[in-house]
Design an enzyme around this catalytic site. Structure first.
Site, PDB file in Angstrom:
ATOM      1  N   ASN A  39       0.798  -1.224   0.000  1.00 43.20           N
ATOM      2  CA  ASN A  39       0.000   0.000   0.000  1.00 43.20           C
ATOM      3  C   ASN A  39       0.833   1.278   0.000  1.00 43.20           C
ATOM      4  O   ASN A  39       0.296   2.366  -0.134  1.00 43.20           O
ATOM      5  CB  ASN A  39      -0.947   0.020   1.211  1.00 43.20           C
ATOM      6  CG  ASN A  39      -2.027  -1.040   1.091  1.00 43.20           C
ATOM      7  OD1 ASN A  39      -2.410  -1.421  -0.001  1.00 43.20           O
ATOM      8  ND2 ASN A  39      -2.503  -1.531   2.221  1.00 43.20           N
ATOM      9  N   LYS A  41       3.788   4.159  -1.048  1.00 39.69           N
ATOM     10  CA  LYS A  41       4.206   4.897  -2.242  1.00 39.69           C
ATOM     11  C   LYS A  41       5.572   4.396  -2.713  1.00 39.69           C
ATOM     12  O   LYS A  41       6.408   4.045  -1.902  1.00 39.69           O
ATOM     13  CB  LYS A  41       4.277   6.381  -1.863  1.00 39.69           C
ATOM     14  CG  LYS A  41       4.857   7.300  -2.910  1.00 39.69           C
ATOM     15  CD  LYS A  41       4.839   8.727  -2.388  1.00 39.69           C
ATOM     16  CE  LYS A  41       5.742   9.667  -3.160  1.00 39.69           C
ATOM     17  NZ  LYS A  41       5.698   9.522  -4.606  1.00 39.69           N
ATOM     18  N   LYS A  43       6.241   2.175  -5.691  1.00 43.40           N
ATOM     19  CA  LYS A  43       6.367   0.950  -6.485  1.00 43.40           C
ATOM     20  C   LYS A  43       6.747   1.260  -7.934  1.00 43.40           C
ATOM     21  O   LYS A  43       7.707   0.705  -8.468  1.00 43.40           O
ATOM     22  CB  LYS A  43       5.058   0.157  -6.427  1.00 43.40           C
ATOM     23  CG  LYS A  43       4.693  -0.296  -5.010  1.00 43.40           C
ATOM     24  CD  LYS A  43       3.351  -0.990  -4.942  1.00 43.40           C
ATOM     25  CE  LYS A  43       2.180  -0.044  -5.101  1.00 43.40           C
ATOM     26  NZ  LYS A  43       2.013   0.899  -3.980  1.00 43.40           N
ATOM     27  N   THR A  44       5.987   2.149  -8.563  1.00 42.57           N
ATOM     28  CA  THR A  44       6.290   2.528  -9.944  1.00 42.57           C
ATOM     29  C   THR A  44       7.616   3.271 -10.020  1.00 42.57           C
ATOM     30  O   THR A  44       8.408   3.069 -10.945  1.00 42.57           O
ATOM     31  CB  THR A  44       5.143   3.386 -10.522  1.00 42.57           C
ATOM     32  OG1 THR A  44       3.961   2.590 -10.581  1.00 42.57           O
ATOM     33  CG2 THR A  44       5.471   3.904 -11.913  1.00 42.57           C
ATOM     34  N   THR A  45       7.876   4.115  -9.034  1.00 44.10           N
ATOM     35  CA  THR A  45       9.142   4.856  -8.996  1.00 44.10           C
ATOM     36  C   THR A  45      10.324   3.902  -8.930  1.00 44.10           C
ATOM     37  O   THR A  45      11.336   4.100  -9.621  1.00 44.10           O
ATOM     38  CB  THR A  45       9.158   5.821  -7.794  1.00 44.10           C
ATOM     39  OG1 THR A  45       8.028   6.688  -7.888  1.00 44.10           O
ATOM     40  CG2 THR A  45      10.434   6.638  -7.761  1.00 44.10           C
ATOM     41  N   ARG A  53      18.455   2.229 -14.804  1.00 45.99           N
ATOM     42  CA  ARG A  53      19.690   1.448 -14.639  1.00 45.99           C
ATOM     43  C   ARG A  53      19.959   0.598 -15.875  1.00 45.99           C
ATOM     44  O   ARG A  53      21.081   0.581 -16.404  1.00 45.99           O
ATOM     45  CB  ARG A  53      19.561   0.565 -13.397  1.00 45.99           C
ATOM     46  CG  ARG A  53      20.749  -0.339 -13.144  1.00 45.99           C
ATOM     47  CD  ARG A  53      20.549  -1.120 -11.857  1.00 45.99           C
ATOM     48  NE  ARG A  53      20.706  -0.246 -10.721  1.00 45.99           N
ATOM     49  CZ  ARG A  53      20.315  -0.546  -9.483  1.00 45.99           C
ATOM     50  NH1 ARG A  53      19.717  -1.697  -9.241  1.00 45.99           N
ATOM     51  NH2 ARG A  53      20.511   0.299  -8.496  1.00 45.99           N
ATOM     52  N   PHE A  94      -7.744   5.964 -14.907  1.00 50.18           N
ATOM     53  CA  PHE A  94      -8.103   5.069 -13.815  1.00 50.18           C
ATOM     54  C   PHE A  94      -9.455   4.422 -14.083  1.00 50.18           C
ATOM     55  O   PHE A  94     -10.401   5.074 -14.527  1.00 50.18           O
ATOM     56  CB  PHE A  94      -8.146   5.838 -12.492  1.00 50.18           C
ATOM     57  CG  PHE A  94      -6.793   6.322 -12.056  1.00 50.18           C
ATOM     58  CD1 PHE A  94      -5.847   5.421 -11.592  1.00 50.18           C
ATOM     59  CD2 PHE A  94      -6.469   7.668 -12.110  1.00 50.18           C
ATOM     60  CE1 PHE A  94      -4.600   5.857 -11.189  1.00 50.18           C
ATOM     61  CE2 PHE A  94      -5.232   8.110 -11.703  1.00 50.18           C
ATOM     62  CZ  PHE A  94      -4.286   7.202 -11.249  1.00 50.18           C
ATOM     63  N   TRP A  96     -11.707   3.575 -12.091  1.00 50.17           N
ATOM     64  CA  TRP A  96     -12.810   4.147 -11.317  1.00 50.17           C
ATOM     65  C   TRP A  96     -13.309   5.455 -11.922  1.00 50.17           C
ATOM     66  O   TRP A  96     -14.359   5.955 -11.559  1.00 50.17           O
ATOM     67  CB  TRP A  96     -12.429   4.355  -9.849  1.00 50.17           C
ATOM     68  CG  TRP A  96     -11.171   5.134  -9.631  1.00 50.17           C
ATOM     69  CD1 TRP A  96     -11.042   6.489  -9.520  1.00 50.17           C
ATOM     70  CD2 TRP A  96      -9.854   4.607  -9.466  1.00 50.17           C
ATOM     71  NE1 TRP A  96      -9.738   6.847  -9.321  1.00 50.17           N
ATOM     72  CE2 TRP A  96      -8.987   5.695  -9.277  1.00 50.17           C
ATOM     73  CE3 TRP A  96      -9.327   3.318  -9.470  1.00 50.17           C
ATOM     74  CZ2 TRP A  96      -7.607   5.531  -9.072  1.00 50.17           C
ATOM     75  CZ3 TRP A  96      -7.967   3.158  -9.274  1.00 50.17           C
ATOM     76  CH2 TRP A  96      -7.131   4.250  -9.082  1.00 50.17           C
ATOM     77  N   GLU A 131       1.396  -1.640 -12.708  1.00 50.11           N
ATOM     78  CA  GLU A 131       0.005  -1.657 -12.229  1.00 50.11           C
ATOM     79  C   GLU A 131      -0.816  -2.801 -12.828  1.00 50.11           C
ATOM     80  O   GLU A 131      -2.050  -2.748 -12.848  1.00 50.11           O
ATOM     81  CB  GLU A 131      -0.699  -0.311 -12.521  1.00 50.11           C
ATOM     82  CG  GLU A 131       0.104   0.911 -12.111  1.00 50.11           C
ATOM     83  CD  GLU A 131      -0.003   1.265 -10.629  1.00 50.11           C
ATOM     84  OE1 GLU A 131      -0.454   0.408  -9.836  1.00 50.11           O
ATOM     85  OE2 GLU A 131       0.368   2.382 -10.270  1.00 50.11           O
TER      86      GLU A 131
END
Length: 199
Positions: A39, A41, A43-45, A53, A94, A96, A131
């Protein structure tokens, strides 16, 4: 030599011995499956950091963005001119916001075809499925289909899966699983996402 220095040196020698043993035991060379979930912040970063790299060494990289494709993305904007990077975007925003299961499923299936092509290409060193966990959760993609494509990929290719609530079967087959844990998030206190920091 002081007692403190002697204790420090002894501790560091033990640590060095432990690390050296682990390095010596790591003899297998192959692509990996990494899962960045949780949950918190980042993950994508983290995935984009690995993309940077790989590109830095001149490897070919494919990124498939299943959710955030319509958002500004500083990493993508900085790297997209690199000839070794291909980015495929679902481009519906998104789920939603669209609130249209049929159209979202069609868009997901279309961009998944790009992912399958990348996952089958031995020239692509790294594939990021950003995602994709949401696509599995909402039923837009079938876990068996995703697993088959990942398992059949070229042996030298690494795959990064990002998103909350990673499917247990992806977690089970992963080489590395990192769970981002949220302790506090500025958004929950009313702070807007900040350009160059959050996206």
């Amino acid at each position: 030599m002081s007692d403190r220095q002697a204790r420090h040196q002894q501790s560091m020698q033990k640590l060095k011995s432990h690390v050296d043993d682990k390095v010596a035991q790591a003899t297998e060379q192959r692509g990996q499956l990494l899962v960045f979930t949780g949950n918190g912040k980042g993950k994508t970063t983290a995935a984009w950091g690995t993309v940077t790299r790989a590109l830095g060494y001149g490897y070919k990289v494919g990124v498939v963005q299943f959710i955030k494709g319509l958002w500004e993305c500083g990493e993508r904007q900085r790297l997209e001119e690199d000839a070794n990077l291909e980015v495929a975007i679902m481009a519906t925003g998104f789920t939603w916001e669209t609130q249209n299961r049929k159209l979202d499923t069609q868009a997901c299936q279309a961009v998944w075809r790009d992912a399958e092509r990348m996952l089958a290409d031995p020239q692509v060193y790294l594939v990021v499925l950003d995602e994709i966990t949401y696509m599995l959760k909402f039923g837009y993609l079938d876990i068996a289909t995703v697993k088959q494509a990942i398992e059949a990929r070229p042996g030298e290719q690494t795959v990064i899966v990002t998103g909350r609530n990673a499917h247990r079967e992806l977690v089970a087959m992963a080489d590395t699983v990192t769970e981002m844990q949220e302790t506090r998030h500025a958004f929950n206190s009313g702070l807007q996402a900040r350009r160059g920091i959050d996206y």
